[in-house]
Design a protein around this motif. Structure first.
Motif, short mmCIF file in Angstrom:
data_model
loop_
_atom_site.label_atom_id
_atom_site.label_comp_id
_atom_site.label_asym_id
_atom_site.label_seq_id
_atom_site.Cartn_x
_atom_site.Cartn_y
_atom_site.Cartn_z
N ALA A 57 0.82 -1.21 0.00
CA ALA A 57 0.00 0.00 0.00
C ALA A 57 0.86 1.26 0.00
O ALA A 57 0.48 2.28 -0.60
CB ALA A 57 -0.93 -0.01 1.22
N SER A 58 2.03 1.21 0.63
CA SER A 58 2.90 2.39 0.66
C SER A 58 3.47 2.70 -0.73
O SER A 58 3.93 3.82 -0.97
CB SER A 58 4.04 2.16 1.66
OG SER A 58 4.95 1.18 1.17
N HIS A 78 -0.59 4.33 -3.24
CA HIS A 78 -1.34 4.98 -2.17
C HIS A 78 -2.84 4.75 -2.26
O HIS A 78 -3.56 4.94 -1.26
CB HIS A 78 -1.02 6.47 -2.15
CG HIS A 78 0.39 6.75 -1.76
ND1 HIS A 78 0.94 8.03 -1.74
CD2 HIS A 78 1.39 5.92 -1.35
CE1 HIS A 78 2.20 7.97 -1.36
NE2 HIS A 78 2.50 6.70 -1.12
N ILE A 111 -3.98 2.34 0.43
CA ILE A 111 -3.83 2.63 1.85
C ILE A 111 -5.16 2.60 2.59
O ILE A 111 -5.26 2.01 3.69
CB ILE A 111 -3.10 3.98 2.05
CG1 ILE A 111 -1.62 3.84 1.62
CG2 ILE A 111 -3.19 4.44 3.50
CD1 ILE A 111 -0.82 5.12 1.76
N SER A 155 -5.84 0.23 5.86
CA SER A 155 -6.12 0.95 7.11
C SER A 155 -7.46 0.53 7.69
O SER A 155 -7.61 0.37 8.91
CB SER A 155 -6.10 2.46 6.86
OG SER A 155 -4.82 2.89 6.43
N LEU A 189 0.91 4.31 8.35
CA LEU A 189 0.27 4.60 7.07
C LEU A 189 -0.49 5.93 7.08
O LEU A 189 -0.92 6.40 6.02
CB LEU A 189 -0.69 3.47 6.70
CG LEU A 189 -0.02 2.15 6.29
CD1 LEU A 189 -1.06 1.05 6.11
CD2 LEU A 189 0.80 2.31 5.02
N PRO A 249 1.75 8.74 4.50
CA PRO A 249 2.17 7.90 3.37
C PRO A 249 3.61 8.12 2.93
O PRO A 249 4.31 7.16 2.57
CB PRO A 249 1.20 8.30 2.26
CG PRO A 249 -0.01 8.81 2.98
CD PRO A 249 0.51 9.49 4.21
#
Length: 658
Positions: A566-567, A570, A573, A577, A615, A618
């Motif tokens: 995910a990083s 983006h 994310i 999360s 997260l 980012p």
């Protein structure tokens, strides 16, 4: 009649046995280095070897009333077949008694090779009196051999003595002990000829016809295997110089010997010792060597504890770009080969079970024509074959999993796999390494079910998968389809947690543009969705019947991999999360079905909170969770032990304080 070895000191008879490698203590000469003494003893050895008397030591009475000592007539020595000796005396001549010089002949032969290899080399003959070309011509005629310097003269007499022994060994001995003596003397004779040819190349051309004829006479009888190994050594050392075709020799050594004599412990020791001593020459001159591993590994499969040290030394020489893949399969199938060899031996000893009678199912399968091809594959002699019915084979051999020979063999496989992978890195290109990664993933589910064996193999695979991907991160993109297929199978979470955890880790760590420019957003998203589905499934339901709860390491590895992916994209994310926040909410309600240990659950939730906090920023998450293209310093965020390390914890605290 008796041989000179009968009644002689035990140390000498021990010297003539095939297993002897050193001179008995009583015959080891003092380590003087005086050239004059060496030359003097070389001359004496010539006399003892070549000019011992040919009559028996004790005369036979001529008969009559007035028989006395003076009327006893000399009687010639005899050959082992009972005929009168027609040439000079050797250790293979027999009689009622022996003279002192005949005993010295026997003693001289017992120490001759040791003398040539050790003391003879310190003698520096003055060759100025005899030109080198003249020496070669004089050597060809024994009548003129007295013109040679002592060193060359001893070589010539040793050559003649060994040729005489080879001729005598073809005679039919009346006693079995004499037959064993013939074999022992043949071994020593060939070794001495090898030694003298190494010192004087001109003897190679005179010796090879004799050695070639001896090989032709003995090669069809495997009871002479102990003799055939020194012959193979002679071919290896001098065959190239004499331009002799050696293929028939290597077919015997690498073909029939392991295939038919794998259960001969003495031959196994001698053959493996021969390979170890000649590794460099075999790799350069014998192309059959590296492709003979299916046959050679039969020694290991049959008696692993006795020969594993030999294969630790030999295995690297068998690993080539052309054999690596099949060799890896063969190592993993060693327990199956061990069981098959046991069945092969038993099938020749046990009767075929009667209908309705109790017997070994595996033995019946071995004898069945329906499964014959599977067992013949395991018993193949050379590399080049493949098989696609391993699961069937494992079912047929299931009852052999607790046989002691099979269990011992399985215990050696992890050690050999470590050696294999450490070696293959140096000889394989990325294409081959990618193939090996595919084999590891495939074979992790295709192993004979032996207690602890599968877990040990998975542990080896895991460590070397990490190593290969660290050295060549592009392997993750090359094998992304296979890795994702493996990681997407939820059942592997419960049965193969060790290797599954490492597959997830390399996907999260190396599926990045910084590691491979071919890594696209589409590929990252596909990987994310695959891992997300598995994580959601194992954290939303109880484990399958009969399975334990997933280990915390698997869960945290999946969470970390999702955060890493995910990083780098983006858009993903919010999804990770949301999952992490739900995880915290669900666990506040008390125990969950997928984690029975409270401490493990706390650790998982803590990891989730750390990743969720990270997260939130980012940019920070990407710098921490994405490895740089070129790693020059330690990466403190790496979760090799699952727990978040110091630097990542510090960044998490910073996000909380904001």
């Amino acid at each position: 009649c008796s041989s000179p070895t009968k009644g002689c000191p035990q140390s000498f008879t021990r010297e003539l046995r095939p297993s002897s490698r050193h001179l008995p203590t009583s015959f080891v000469l003092p380590s003087f280095r005086l050239t004059d003494h060496v030359t003097l003893l070389s001359k004496k050895l010539v006399d003892w070897l070549r000019y011992a008397s040919i009559t028996q030591g004790g005369g036979v009475p001529s008969g009559g009333f007035f028989t006395g000592p003076r009327s006893r007539q000399p009687v010639p020595t005899a050959e082992l077949d009972g005929t009168v000796s027609g040439d000079f005396f050797t250790v293979l001549c027999v009689g009622q008694g022996f003279t002192e010089d005949q005993w010295m002949n026997v003693y001289s032969f017992s120490m001759l090779r040791h003398w040539l290899l050790t003391y003879h080399s310190v003698s520096n003959d003055d060759r100025s009196e005899v030109d080198g070309s003249v020496v070669s011509m004089v050597s060809a005629t024994s009548s003129s051999s007295r013109l040679l310097p002592p060193k060359e003269r001893l070589r010539e007499k040793a050559f003649q003595y060994c040729q005489r022994l080879i001729e005598q060994s073809d005679r039919k001995a009346h006693k079995r002990t004499d037959t064993d003596l013939q074999k022992a003397c043949l071994v020593e004779a060939v070794c001495i000829l090898d030694c003298v040819c190494g010192e004087d190349a001109s003897l190679v051309y005179r010796t090879f016809p004799c050695i070639k004829a001896l090989f032709g006479r003995l090669s069809s009888d495997l009871s002479f295997a102990r003799v055939l190994l020194p012959i193979a050594q002679f071919y290896l050392n001098h065959g190239e110089m004499a331009a002799v075709d050696c293929e028939c020799v290597w077919k015997l050594v690498f073909g029939r010997f392991p295939a038919e004599l794998f259960n001969n412990q003495f031959l196994a020791h001698e053959l493996l010792r021969f390979l170890r001593l000649n590794l460099e020459s075999l790799q350069l001159r014998v192309p059959q060597y590296s492709h003979s591993f299916p046959n050679l590994l039969k020694f290991l499969a049959w008696d692993s504890p006795a020969v594993v040290d030999d294969f630790v030394d030999l295995l690297p020489s068998l690993v080539t770009a052309g054999t690596a893949v099949e060799l890896l399969h063969t190592l993993l199938d060693l327990p199956c080969l061990s069981a098959t060899l046991v069945l092969q031996v038993r099938s020749t000893c046990l009767p075929i079970s009667e209908p309705g009678g109790r017997g070994l199912l595996s033995l019946d399968a071995f004898r069945s024509q329906s499964f014959r091809g599977l067992f013949l594959f395991l018993l193949r002699g050379e590399a080049g074959d493949t098989i696609d019915r391993l699961s069937t084979l494992h079912e047929l051999l299931a009852e052999t999993a607790d046989w002691s020979r099979v269990v011992q063999c399985a215990q050696t496989v992890p050690v050999l796999l470590h050696i294999f992978f450490n070696t293959v890195i140096a000889v394989a290109d990325e294409k081959l390494l990618a193939h090996l990664v595919q084999v590891m993933l495939e074979r992790s589910s295709l192993l004979l079910n032996i207690p602890k064996y599968n877990k040990e193999i998975h542990r080896v695979f895991s460590s070397h998968l990490l190593r290969l991907c660290k050295l060549h991160p592009s392997l993750v993109v090359d094998q992304s389809h296979e890795l994702l297929e493996f990681a997407g199978a939820t059942a592997k979470v419960y049965s193969k947690e060790e290797i599954y955890t490492h597959v997830v880790w390399v996907l999260g760590e190396y599926l990045s543009v910084s590691c491979d420019s071919r890594c696209s957003v589409k590929l990252i998203t596909s990987c994310f969705e695959t891992l997300e589905a598995v994580l959601f499934e194992i954290t939303s339901s109880a484990p399958p019947p009969g399975a334990d709860c997933p280990v915390p390491r698997v869960v945290t590895s999946l969470m970390s991999a999702l955060a890493k992916l995910a990083s780098r994209s983006h858009d993903l994310i919010p999804r990770v999360s949301l999952f992490l926040s739900k995880l915290r909410t669900v666990t506040r309600g008390g125990p969950v079905a997928w984690c029975s240990d409270e401490e493990d659950l706390v650790a998982i939730v803590t990891r989730g909170e750390e990743l969720w906090s990270l997260l939130k920023a980012p940019g920070v998450a990407q710098s921490v969770l994405t490895p740089p293209a070129l790693v020059t310093s330690p990466q403190w965020h790496r979760d090799t032990n699952v727990a978040m390390l110091l630097r990542l914890r510090a960044l998490t605290n910073l996000t909380h304080s904001q």
